[in-house]
Design a protein around this motif. Structure first.
Motif, PDB file in Angstrom:
ATOM      1  N   ARG A 270      51.053  38.304  50.540  1.00 61.02           N
ATOM      2  CA  ARG A 270      50.153  38.831  51.564  1.00 61.02           C
ATOM      3  C   ARG A 270      49.514  40.092  50.971  1.00 61.02           C
ATOM      4  NH1 ARG A 270      54.982  38.988  53.866  1.00 61.02           N
ATOM      5  NH2 ARG A 270      54.665  41.059  54.754  1.00 61.02           N
ATOM      6  N   VAL A 271      48.222  40.003  50.710  1.00 62.99           N
ATOM      7  CA  VAL A 271      47.557  41.037  49.910  1.00 62.99           C
ATOM      8  C   VAL A 271      46.742  41.994  50.779  1.00 62.99           C
ATOM      9  CG1 VAL A 271      45.939  41.480  48.027  1.00 62.99           C
ATOM     10  CG2 VAL A 271      47.458  39.488  47.922  1.00 62.99           C
ATOM     11  N   VAL A 272      46.930  43.268  50.516  1.00 61.52           N
ATOM     12  CA  VAL A 272      46.099  44.321  51.100  1.00 61.52           C
ATOM     13  C   VAL A 272      45.559  45.138  49.941  1.00 61.52           C
ATOM     14  CG1 VAL A 272      46.046  46.411  52.518  1.00 61.52           C
ATOM     15  CG2 VAL A 272      47.399  44.450  53.252  1.00 61.52           C
ATOM     16  N   ARG A 273      44.290  45.415  49.981  1.00 63.46           N
ATOM     17  CA  ARG A 273      43.659  46.215  48.929  1.00 63.46           C
ATOM     18  C   ARG A 273      43.342  47.604  49.453  1.00 63.46           C
ATOM     19  NH1 ARG A 273      37.826  44.994  46.175  1.00 63.46           N
ATOM     20  NH2 ARG A 273      37.840  46.734  44.717  1.00 63.46           N
ATOM     21  N   VAL A 274      43.655  48.611  48.658  1.00 67.12           N
ATOM     22  CA  VAL A 274      43.422  50.004  49.054  1.00 67.12           C
ATOM     23  C   VAL A 274      42.659  50.712  47.945  1.00 67.12           C
ATOM     24  CG1 VAL A 274      44.494  52.205  49.687  1.00 67.12           C
ATOM     25  CG2 VAL A 274      45.541  50.051  50.418  1.00 67.12           C
ATOM     26  N   MET A 275      41.688  51.512  48.344  1.00 66.16           N
ATOM     27  CA  MET A 275      40.932  52.333  47.394  1.00 66.16           C
ATOM     28  C   MET A 275      41.198  53.802  47.718  1.00 66.16           C
ATOM     29  SD  MET A 275      39.094  50.532  45.196  1.00 66.16           S
ATOM     30  CE  MET A 275      37.641  51.483  44.776  1.00 66.16           C
TER      31      MET A 275
ATOM     32  N   SER B  64      45.782  36.350  54.139  1.00 58.27           N
ATOM     33  CA  SER B  64      47.144  36.116  54.650  1.00 58.27           C
ATOM     34  C   SER B  64      47.810  37.374  55.185  1.00 58.27           C
ATOM     35  CB  SER B  64      48.014  35.519  53.534  1.00 58.27           C
ATOM     36  OG  SER B  64      47.494  34.282  53.090  1.00 58.27           O
ATOM     37  N   ALA B  65      47.174  38.523  55.019  1.00 62.72           N
ATOM     38  CA  ALA B  65      47.767  39.771  55.485  1.00 62.72           C
ATOM     39  C   ALA B  65      47.748  39.837  57.012  1.00 62.72           C
ATOM     40  CB  ALA B  65      47.011  40.958  54.906  1.00 62.72           C
ATOM     41  N   THR B  66      48.842  40.288  57.585  1.00 65.38           N
ATOM     42  CA  THR B  66      48.940  40.420  59.034  1.00 65.38           C
ATOM     43  C   THR B  66      48.459  41.805  59.464  1.00 65.38           C
ATOM     44  OG1 THR B  66      51.187  41.318  58.987  1.00 65.38           O
ATOM     45  CG2 THR B  66      50.955  38.902  58.991  1.00 65.38           C
ATOM     46  N   ALA B  67      48.294  41.950  60.766  1.00 64.75           N
ATOM     47  CA  ALA B  67      47.918  43.264  61.301  1.00 64.75           C
ATOM     48  C   ALA B  67      48.992  44.287  60.969  1.00 64.75           C
ATOM     49  CB  ALA B  67      47.714  43.169  62.811  1.00 64.75           C
ATOM     50  N   ALA B  68      50.252  43.861  60.982  1.00 60.49           N
ATOM     51  CA  ALA B  68      51.349  44.770  60.646  1.00 60.49           C
ATOM     52  C   ALA B  68      51.286  45.186  59.181  1.00 60.49           C
ATOM     53  CB  ALA B  68      52.689  44.104  60.942  1.00 60.49           C
TER      54      ALA B  68
ATOM     55  N   ALA C   4      40.891  49.267  41.043  1.00 54.77           N
ATOM     56  CA  ALA C   4      39.459  49.272  41.346  1.00 54.77           C
ATOM     57  C   ALA C   4      38.782  48.051  40.734  1.00 54.77           C
ATOM     58  CB  ALA C   4      38.817  50.543  40.795  1.00 54.77           C
ATOM     59  N   GLY C   5      37.870  47.455  41.503  1.00 50.88           N
ATOM     60  CA  GLY C   5      37.054  46.368  40.990  1.00 50.88           C
ATOM     61  C   GLY C   5      37.715  45.008  40.952  1.00 50.88           C
ATOM     62  N   VAL C   6      38.966  44.900  41.378  1.00 48.53           N
ATOM     63  CA  VAL C   6      39.656  43.605  41.382  1.00 48.53           C
ATOM     64  C   VAL C   6      39.710  43.103  42.826  1.00 48.53           C
ATOM     65  CG1 VAL C   6      41.737  42.327  40.770  1.00 48.53           C
ATOM     66  CG2 VAL C   6      41.048  44.329  39.418  1.00 48.53           C
ATOM     67  N   PRO C   7      38.941  42.075  43.178  1.00 54.24           N
ATOM     68  CA  PRO C   7      38.861  41.625  44.572  1.00 54.24           C
ATOM     69  C   PRO C   7      40.154  40.984  45.061  1.00 54.24           C
ATOM     70  CG  PRO C   7      37.643  40.148  43.132  1.00 54.24           C
ATOM     71  CD  PRO C   7      38.065  41.301  42.284  1.00 54.24           C
ATOM     72  N   ILE C   8      40.298  40.971  46.362  1.00 56.54           N
ATOM     73  CA  ILE C   8      41.486  40.398  46.990  1.00 56.54           C
ATOM     74  C   ILE C   8      41.663  38.941  46.597  1.00 56.54           C
ATOM     75  CG2 ILE C   8      42.472  39.707  49.221  1.00 56.54           C
ATOM     76  CD1 ILE C   8      41.270  42.275  50.396  1.00 56.54           C
ATOM     77  N   ALA C   9      40.575  38.178  46.552  1.00 57.15           N
ATOM     78  CA  ALA C   9      40.659  36.750  46.236  1.00 57.15           C
ATOM     79  C   ALA C   9      41.289  36.526  44.867  1.00 57.15           C
ATOM     80  CB  ALA C   9      39.272  36.113  46.287  1.00 57.15           C
ATOM     81  N   ALA C  10      40.971  37.379  43.902  1.00 56.19           N
ATOM     82  CA  ALA C  10      41.539  37.245  42.558  1.00 56.19           C
ATOM     83  C   ALA C  10      43.034  37.532  42.570  1.00 56.19           C
ATOM     84  CB  ALA C  10      40.826  38.185  41.595  1.00 56.19           C
ATOM     85  N   ILE C  11      43.436  38.505  43.370  1.00 56.75           N
ATOM     86  CA  ILE C  11      44.863  38.848  43.458  1.00 56.75           C
ATOM     87  C   ILE C  11      45.620  37.738  44.178  1.00 56.75           C
ATOM     88  CG2 ILE C  11      46.526  40.542  44.321  1.00 56.75           C
ATOM     89  CD1 ILE C  11      44.210  42.598  44.190  1.00 56.75           C
ATOM     90  N   GLU C  12      45.037  37.209  45.238  1.00 57.18           N
ATOM     91  CA  GLU C  12      45.680  36.110  45.975  1.00 57.18           C
ATOM     92  C   GLU C  12      45.826  34.873  45.090  1.00 57.18           C
ATOM     93  OE1 GLU C  12      44.347  37.107  50.584  1.00 57.18           O
ATOM     94  OE2 GLU C  12      43.016  35.920  49.301  1.00 57.18           O
TER      95      GLU C  12
ATOM     96  N   LYS D  91      55.763  38.370  49.745  1.00 54.86           N
ATOM     97  CA  LYS D  91      55.834  39.809  49.997  1.00 54.86           C
ATOM     98  C   LYS D  91      54.464  40.400  50.318  1.00 54.86           C
ATOM     99  CE  LYS D  91      59.884  41.101  47.244  1.00 54.86           C
ATOM    100  NZ  LYS D  91      60.650  41.472  48.446  1.00 54.86           N
ATOM    101  N   LEU D  92      54.492  41.559  50.932  1.00 54.72           N
ATOM    102  CA  LEU D  92      53.283  42.345  51.100  1.00 54.72           C
ATOM    103  C   LEU D  92      52.988  43.024  49.766  1.00 54.72           C
ATOM    104  CD1 LEU D  92      50.998  43.920  52.485  1.00 54.72           C
ATOM    105  CD2 LEU D  92      52.735  45.503  53.368  1.00 54.72           C
ATOM    106  N   VAL D  93      51.810  42.767  49.226  1.00 56.91           N
ATOM    107  CA  VAL D  93      51.378  43.360  47.963  1.00 56.91           C
ATOM    108  C   VAL D  93      50.158  44.225  48.234  1.00 56.91           C
ATOM    109  CG1 VAL D  93      50.475  42.916  45.657  1.00 56.91           C
ATOM    110  CG2 VAL D  93      52.275  41.458  46.585  1.00 56.91           C
ATOM    111  N   ILE D  94      50.243  45.490  47.856  1.00 54.64           N
ATOM    112  CA  ILE D  94      49.142  46.433  48.047  1.00 54.64           C
ATOM    113  C   ILE D  94      48.596  46.793  46.675  1.00 54.64           C
ATOM    114  CG2 ILE D  94      48.464  48.690  48.945  1.00 54.64           C
ATOM    115  CD1 ILE D  94      50.918  48.515  50.827  1.00 54.64           C
ATOM    116  N   SER D  95      47.339  46.463  46.420  1.00 54.51           N
ATOM    117  CA  SER D  95      46.725  46.762  45.137  1.00 54.51           C
ATOM    118  C   SER D  95      45.765  47.941  45.258  1.00 54.51           C
ATOM    119  CB  SER D  95      45.956  45.542  44.619  1.00 54.51           C
ATOM    120  OG  SER D  95      45.169  45.894  43.484  1.00 54.51           O
TER     121      SER D  95
END
Length: 270
Positions: A115-120, A139-143, A100-108, A93-97
């Motif tokens: 598929r991880v996208v990080r938003v602040m 792994s996140a796509t442009a979409a 704060a302070g938790v990098p994408i690599a840790a979530i992946e 799934k697309l996961v949007i976190s």
């Protein structure tokens, strides 16, 4: 027309999770029935349910309904436990976190296959005037990035950038509501000292802040050029800026450096 072709699941019904859910409905961006929110034992869900948003007592129950994207709107210290409970349901799934302070690599690493996208985002999403930075993972796509930008763009403005730039955005834009609020309070105190009623000073300053922001956003004018419109040679504004600007310049740089240093400390302690 509000979207109903994609279901958005939100894990967490605290201040930010609730603001995202209700904001998407208020902005007319999503149908309420296409938004799913899970609160801990239903905490914070009642006002959302009254809007027609589908609410759940737990994340696993919500994720079983198959949302197209899941927003993790929980505090950073809670995030590891949530990811541990939901890793299987979030695979693929697309996961949007927004933690704060938790990098994408840790979530992946904690959510294999997601598929991880990080938003602040910042606090102003609560009134549909938020500012959010968006960064996609490996792994996140442009979409995926586009969808995250659409969601948070509906709550104000969203800008796509690299993850390392997210930390700077957090130290500048994320903290800015506090800085702007303190600046208004400081100017109000100065007005009171000079003889102006505090309530009138505060209200007029806040109205001025809103007006300046709207004009700058609408026109695209550089802030310096805008300031020059009210700065007559040898006038009161010029004299005031002469005293204020050096202090504001030094303080702004020091504040950002301090926020970045603390962010790095917090990231290292996780």
């Amino acid at each position: 027309m509000p979207r109903n072709d994609l279901k958005i699941g939100i894990v967490g019904a605290g201040s930010m999770g609730s603001a995202i859910a209700s904001g998407l409905v208020a902005a007319g961006a999503w149908e309420a029935s296409s938004i799913l929110v899970a609160g801990h034992n239903g905490h914070g869900c009642k006002p959302l349910a009254e809007l027609g948003i589908r609410t759940f007592d737990g994340a696993e129950q919500m994720l079983a309904c198959g949302p197209d994207a899941a927003i993790l709107a929980v505090k950073p210290q809670v995030l590891p436990a949530v990811m541990g409970e939901c890793a299987g349901a979030l695979a693929g799934k697309l996961v949007i976190s927004i933690a704060a302070g938790v990098p994408i690599a840790a979530i992946e690493a904690a959510l294999p296959g997601a598929r991880v996208v990080r938003v602040m985002p910042n606090l102003c999403v609560q009134v549909l005037s938020g500012a959010s930075a968006v960064a996609g993972g490996a792994s996140a796509t442009a979409a995926d990035v586009e969808l995250a930008s659409e969601v948070f763009g509906a709550l104000g403005r969203a800008s796509v950038m690299r993850e390392d730039q997210l930390e700077v955005e957090g130290a500048v834009v994320g903290t800015a509501p506090a800085y702007f609020s303190v600046f208004v309070d400081t100017l109000t105190r100065a007005a009171v000292k000079a003889g102006m009623p505090s309530v009138a000073a505060r209200e007029l300053l806040l109205a001025t802040m809103r007006g300046c922001a709207e004009q700058l956003l609408d026109s695209g004018e550089h802030p310096r050029a805008y300031a020059e419109k009210v700065t007559s040679p040898g006038g009161t504004t010029a004299c005031g800026l002469y005293e204020l600007e050096p202090l504001l310049f030094e303080g702004s740089f020091a504040a950002v450096d301090a926020a970045l240093a603390r962010s790095a400390e917090l990231a290292g302690s996780k």
